[in-house]
Design a protein around this motif. Structure first.
Motif, PDB file in Angstrom:
ATOM      1  N   ALA A 245     -27.816-145.063  97.120  1.00  0.00           N
ATOM      2  CA  ALA A 245     -27.695-143.647  97.472  1.00  0.00           C
ATOM      3  C   ALA A 245     -26.283-143.137  97.218  1.00  0.00           C
ATOM      4  CB  ALA A 245     -28.080-143.442  98.938  1.00  0.00           C
ATOM      5  N   ILE A 246     -25.279-143.956  97.535  1.00  0.00           N
ATOM      6  CA  ILE A 246     -23.892-143.535  97.325  1.00  0.00           C
ATOM      7  C   ILE A 246     -23.602-143.333  95.842  1.00  0.00           C
ATOM      8  CG2 ILE A 246     -21.475-144.262  97.574  1.00  0.00           C
ATOM      9  CD1 ILE A 246     -22.310-145.704 100.145  1.00  0.00           C
ATOM     10  N   LYS A 247     -24.211-144.155  94.978  1.00  0.00           N
ATOM     11  CA  LYS A 247     -23.944-144.093  93.542  1.00  0.00           C
ATOM     12  C   LYS A 247     -24.880-143.164  92.790  1.00  0.00           C
ATOM     13  CE  LYS A 247     -24.389-148.445  92.754  1.00  0.00           C
ATOM     14  NZ  LYS A 247     -24.391-149.728  92.030  1.00  0.00           N
ATOM     15  N   THR A 248     -25.764-142.468  93.486  1.00  0.00           N
ATOM     16  CA  THR A 248     -26.753-141.623  92.812  1.00  0.00           C
ATOM     17  C   THR A 248     -26.084-140.525  91.994  1.00  0.00           C
ATOM     18  OG1 THR A 248     -28.416-142.016  94.513  1.00  0.00           O
ATOM     19  CG2 THR A 248     -28.699-140.059  93.148  1.00  0.00           C
ATOM     20  N   PHE A 249     -26.395-140.483  90.727  1.00  0.00           N
ATOM     21  CA  PHE A 249     -25.883-139.447  89.837  1.00  0.00           C
ATOM     22  C   PHE A 249     -26.987-138.878  88.952  1.00  0.00           C
ATOM     23  CE2 PHE A 249     -24.289-138.222  85.632  1.00  0.00           C
ATOM     24  CZ  PHE A 249     -23.448-137.183  85.981  1.00  0.00           C
ATOM     25  N   ASP A 250     -27.717-139.756  88.257  1.00  0.00           N
ATOM     26  CA  ASP A 250     -28.728-139.311  87.295  1.00  0.00           C
ATOM     27  C   ASP A 250     -29.778-138.422  87.945  1.00  0.00           C
ATOM     28  OD1 ASP A 250     -27.280-140.966  85.716  1.00  0.00           O
ATOM     29  OD2 ASP A 250     -28.807-142.517  85.508  1.00  0.00           O
ATOM     30  N   LEU A 251     -30.226-138.824  89.134  1.00  0.00           N
ATOM     31  CA  LEU A 251     -31.310-138.092  89.794  1.00  0.00           C
ATOM     32  C   LEU A 251     -30.895-136.668  90.119  1.00  0.00           C
ATOM     33  CD1 LEU A 251     -34.131-138.081  91.093  1.00  0.00           C
ATOM     34  CD2 LEU A 251     -33.054-138.912  93.203  1.00  0.00           C
ATOM     35  N   VAL A 252     -29.757-136.510  90.781  1.00  0.00           N
ATOM     36  CA  VAL A 252     -29.322-135.168  91.179  1.00  0.00           C
ATOM     37  C   VAL A 252     -28.933-134.340  89.956  1.00  0.00           C
ATOM     38  CG1 VAL A 252     -26.960-135.932  91.573  1.00  0.00           C
ATOM     39  CG2 VAL A 252     -27.783-133.885  92.718  1.00  0.00           C
ATOM     40  N   ARG A 253     -28.380-134.990  88.941  1.00  0.00           N
ATOM     41  CA  ARG A 253     -27.999-134.268  87.733  1.00  0.00           C
ATOM     42  C   ARG A 253     -29.220-133.706  87.022  1.00  0.00           C
ATOM     43  NH1 ARG A 253     -23.875-131.409  85.641  1.00  0.00           N
ATOM     44  NH2 ARG A 253     -23.934-131.432  83.376  1.00  0.00           N
ATOM     45  N   ALA A 254     -30.310-134.488  86.968  1.00  0.00           N
ATOM     46  CA  ALA A 254     -31.510-134.044  86.264  1.00  0.00           C
ATOM     47  C   ALA A 254     -32.377-133.126  87.119  1.00  0.00           C
ATOM     48  CB  ALA A 254     -32.331-135.262  85.834  1.00  0.00           C
ATOM     49  N   LEU A 255     -32.378-133.326  88.443  1.00  0.00           N
ATOM     50  CA  LEU A 255     -33.288-132.564  89.307  1.00  0.00           C
ATOM     51  C   LEU A 255     -32.709-131.220  89.723  1.00  0.00           C
ATOM     52  CD1 LEU A 255     -35.864-132.301  90.897  1.00  0.00           C
ATOM     53  CD2 LEU A 255     -34.897-133.781  92.673  1.00  0.00           C
ATOM     54  N   THR A 256     -31.494-131.205  90.226  1.00  0.00           N
ATOM     55  CA  THR A 256     -30.926-129.954  90.739  1.00  0.00           C
ATOM     56  C   THR A 256     -29.625-129.550  90.050  1.00  0.00           C
ATOM     57  OG1 THR A 256     -29.638-131.057  92.471  1.00  0.00           O
ATOM     58  CG2 THR A 256     -31.911-130.463  93.004  1.00  0.00           C
ATOM     59  N   GLY A 257     -28.964-130.505  89.392  1.00  0.00           N
ATOM     60  CA  GLY A 257     -27.667-130.203  88.795  1.00  0.00           C
ATOM     61  C   GLY A 257     -26.606-129.857  89.826  1.00  0.00           C
ATOM     62  N   GLY A 258     -26.839-130.231  91.091  1.00  0.00           N
ATOM     63  CA  GLY A 258     -25.907-129.897  92.158  1.00  0.00           C
ATOM     64  C   GLY A 258     -26.190-128.578  92.831  1.00  0.00           C
ATOM     65  N   GLY A 259     -27.154-127.825  92.331  1.00  0.00           N
ATOM     66  CA  GLY A 259     -27.460-126.503  92.858  1.00  0.00           C
ATOM     67  C   GLY A 259     -28.646-126.514  93.812  1.00  0.00           C
ATOM     68  N   PRO A 260     -29.076-125.315  94.214  1.00  0.00           N
ATOM     69  CA  PRO A 260     -28.506-123.990  93.893  1.00  0.00           C
ATOM     70  C   PRO A 260     -27.052-123.858  94.366  1.00  0.00           C
ATOM     71  CG  PRO A 260     -30.673-123.796  94.933  1.00  0.00           C
ATOM     72  CD  PRO A 260     -30.244-125.209  95.103  1.00  0.00           C
ATOM     73  N   GLY A 261     -26.213-123.329  93.510  1.00  0.00           N
ATOM     74  CA  GLY A 261     -24.786-123.257  93.803  1.00  0.00           C
ATOM     75  C   GLY A 261     -24.210-124.657  93.824  1.00  0.00           C
ATOM     76  N   ILE A 262     -23.684-125.060  94.977  1.00  0.00           N
ATOM     77  CA  ILE A 262     -23.196-126.431  95.148  1.00  0.00           C
ATOM     78  C   ILE A 262     -23.882-127.083  96.351  1.00  0.00           C
ATOM     79  CG2 ILE A 262     -20.957-126.000  94.075  1.00  0.00           C
ATOM     80  CD1 ILE A 262     -19.755-125.714  96.868  1.00  0.00           C
ATOM     81  N   SER A 263     -25.083-126.625  96.663  1.00  0.00           N
ATOM     82  CA  SER A 263     -25.754-127.051  97.892  1.00  0.00           C
ATOM     83  C   SER A 263     -26.244-128.493  97.833  1.00  0.00           C
ATOM     84  CB  SER A 263     -26.935-126.120  98.195  1.00  0.00           C
ATOM     85  OG  SER A 263     -27.882-126.149  97.140  1.00  0.00           O
ATOM     86  N   THR A 264     -26.401-129.076  96.641  1.00  0.00           N
ATOM     87  CA  THR A 264     -26.852-130.472  96.541  1.00  0.00           C
ATOM     88  C   THR A 264     -25.799-131.351  95.874  1.00  0.00           C
ATOM     89  OG1 THR A 264     -28.013-129.971  94.465  1.00  0.00           O
ATOM     90  CG2 THR A 264     -29.297-129.871  96.493  1.00  0.00           C
ATOM     91  N   MET A 265     -24.539-130.969  95.997  1.00  0.00           N
ATOM     92  CA  MET A 265     -23.454-131.795  95.465  1.00  0.00           C
ATOM     93  C   MET A 265     -23.440-133.159  96.156  1.00  0.00           C
ATOM     94  SD  MET A 265     -21.053-131.140  93.191  1.00  0.00           S
ATOM     95  CE  MET A 265     -20.634-129.811  92.065  1.00  0.00           C
ATOM     96  N   LEU A 266     -23.192-134.218  95.371  1.00  0.00           N
ATOM     97  CA  LEU A 266     -22.974-135.554  95.882  1.00  0.00           C
ATOM     98  C   LEU A 266     -21.640-136.068  95.336  1.00  0.00           C
ATOM     99  CD1 LEU A 266     -26.525-137.203  95.601  1.00  0.00           C
ATOM    100  CD2 LEU A 266     -25.384-136.369  97.657  1.00  0.00           C
ATOM    101  N   PRO A 267     -21.053-137.117  95.934  1.00  0.00           N
ATOM    102  CA  PRO A 267     -19.741-137.585  95.481  1.00  0.00           C
ATOM    103  C   PRO A 267     -19.663-137.894  93.996  1.00  0.00           C
ATOM    104  CG  PRO A 267     -20.274-138.578  97.583  1.00  0.00           C
ATOM    105  CD  PRO A 267     -21.481-137.818  97.161  1.00  0.00           C
ATOM    106  N   THR A 268     -20.735-138.421  93.423  1.00  0.00           N
ATOM    107  CA  THR A 268     -20.710-138.724  91.993  1.00  0.00           C
ATOM    108  C   THR A 268     -20.545-137.458  91.158  1.00  0.00           C
ATOM    109  OG1 THR A 268     -23.126-138.708  92.063  1.00  0.00           O
ATOM    110  CG2 THR A 268     -22.032-140.847  92.146  1.00  0.00           C
ATOM    111  N   LEU A 269     -21.155-136.370  91.587  1.00  0.00           N
ATOM    112  CA  LEU A 269     -21.013-135.103  90.862  1.00  0.00           C
ATOM    113  C   LEU A 269     -19.604-134.535  91.020  1.00  0.00           C
ATOM    114  CD1 LEU A 269     -24.344-133.119  91.366  1.00  0.00           C
ATOM    115  CD2 LEU A 269     -23.527-134.310  89.341  1.00  0.00           C
ATOM    116  N   VAL A 270     -18.970-134.794  92.160  1.00  0.00           N
ATOM    117  CA  VAL A 270     -17.588-134.342  92.347  1.00  0.00           C
ATOM    118  C   VAL A 270     -16.675-135.044  91.346  1.00  0.00           C
ATOM    119  CG1 VAL A 270     -15.651-134.267  93.957  1.00  0.00           C
ATOM    120  CG2 VAL A 270     -17.959-133.801  94.780  1.00  0.00           C
TER     121      VAL A 270
END
Length: 316
Positions: A245-270
């Protein structure tokens, strides 16, 4: 007596053949060691060297290109004060707990059901394990289609006549993080199921028979006897899922892209945002080191637990 010279003549040949065989075995051992250890040493050296380099860069004034001027903790202060970082770690707590707990619960439920020796167990096991063969990019893309209110589940239900039905979490900033949990649980439940099922199938049959003789029903037998016996597997699954979970990047990048806005930002996206979108190498490295420390917080207690367990078993 005539055979003695003949035997003596064969002795040097036999000795040379034995030496050649010994040389081939030694060469085979060396090649096997190289095949195993050389890639491991290269991989370990790669990780260690770049980890140390990233840590060093995080204390420098590097921007688009490395600049080794020392700035101390300035990058760390700048990163931790950004809204992206603060939201990312709040989201990490929500996503991490939801993903880990639901994945373990669903995986355990599937393992208990398969442990009943149901018909078609092999086919069911294959179906449940199938998501493991799918990359997080594919999982995120497919779930983005399913959860898109214009083309996914909501539209399908509307086409069936239920126009009041709403399932638009993907476009709601306060609910989008839960879509990541849904997709993550779908992909990770098979992994948890496999480990739990292996643990249940490894238990001694006499233990189960003794519980049945004592009159324990299925629910009580699992709750009081079987599941407490495989509690080390619970710890292992928990740690593996949490570090995933801490290293999750691909999933959030493909599903939400960190959005809407920055509401689904995770440390990997930062880290990705600072390094590759803003071109701030120093701050991106600081964010990466902070994420590494998050992993250490998870893995260090697990390492201590494993060592304590081995010492306890050795004393026993």
């Amino acid at each position: 007596m005539a055979t003695i010279p003949a035997l003596q003549a064969r002795e040097p040949y036999a000795g040379s053949e034995q030496a050649a065989g010994l040389w081939r075995r030694r060469l085979g051992g060396v090649l096997t060691g190289l095949a195993i250890w050389l890639p491991l040493l290269v991989a370990a050296g790669h990780v260690v060297v770049f980890t140390l380099w990233t840590s060093w860069v995080s204390f420098t004034a590097s921007s688009l290109m490395p600049d080794y001027s020392w700035v101390g903790l300035r990058n760390y202060r700048a990163v931790t004060r950004t809204a992206n970082f603060q939201i990312a770690y709040v989201n990490l707590v929500i996503f991490g707990l939801g993903f880990v707990l639901l994945t373990m619960a669903l995986g355990l439920l599937l393992a208990i059901l398969l442990d009943q020796r149901v018909r078609g167990e092999n086919a069911l096991r294959t179906i449940f394990l199938y998501p493991l063969a799918v990359s997080f990019v594919v999982t995120g893309t497919v779930w983005s289609w399913l959860l898109n209110p214009g083309i996914g589940i909501q539209k399908l239900v509307h086409d069936l006549g239920w126009l009041d039905f709403r399932f638009d979490w993907l476009v709601q900033s306060d609910k989008a993080i839960y879509t990541l949990i849904l997709a993550g649980v779908w992909q990770g439940a098979g992994f948890a199921m496999a480990l739990f099922l292996a643990g249940l199938r490894s238990l001694d049959g006499d233990l189960i028979k003794a519980a049945q003789i004592d009159g324990a029903g299925p629910w009580r037998m699992y709750r009081r006897v079987l599941l407490p016996t495989i509690w080390p597997i619970f710890v292992t699954v928990f740690v593996i899922l949490l570090q995933s979970a801490i290293k999750t990047f691909d999933l959030v990048r493909a599903l939400t892209g960190g959005g809407p806005g920055i509401s689904t930002m995770l440390p990997t996206l930062v880290v990705y945002d600072f390094m590759f979108q803003r071109g701030e190498l120093g701050r991106g490295s600081a964010a990466a080191v902070l994420m590494l420390l998050s992993l250490v917080v998870v893995l260090a207690p697990y390492g201590i637990y494993v060592r304590w367990r081995r010492q306890r078993q050795a004393r026993a």
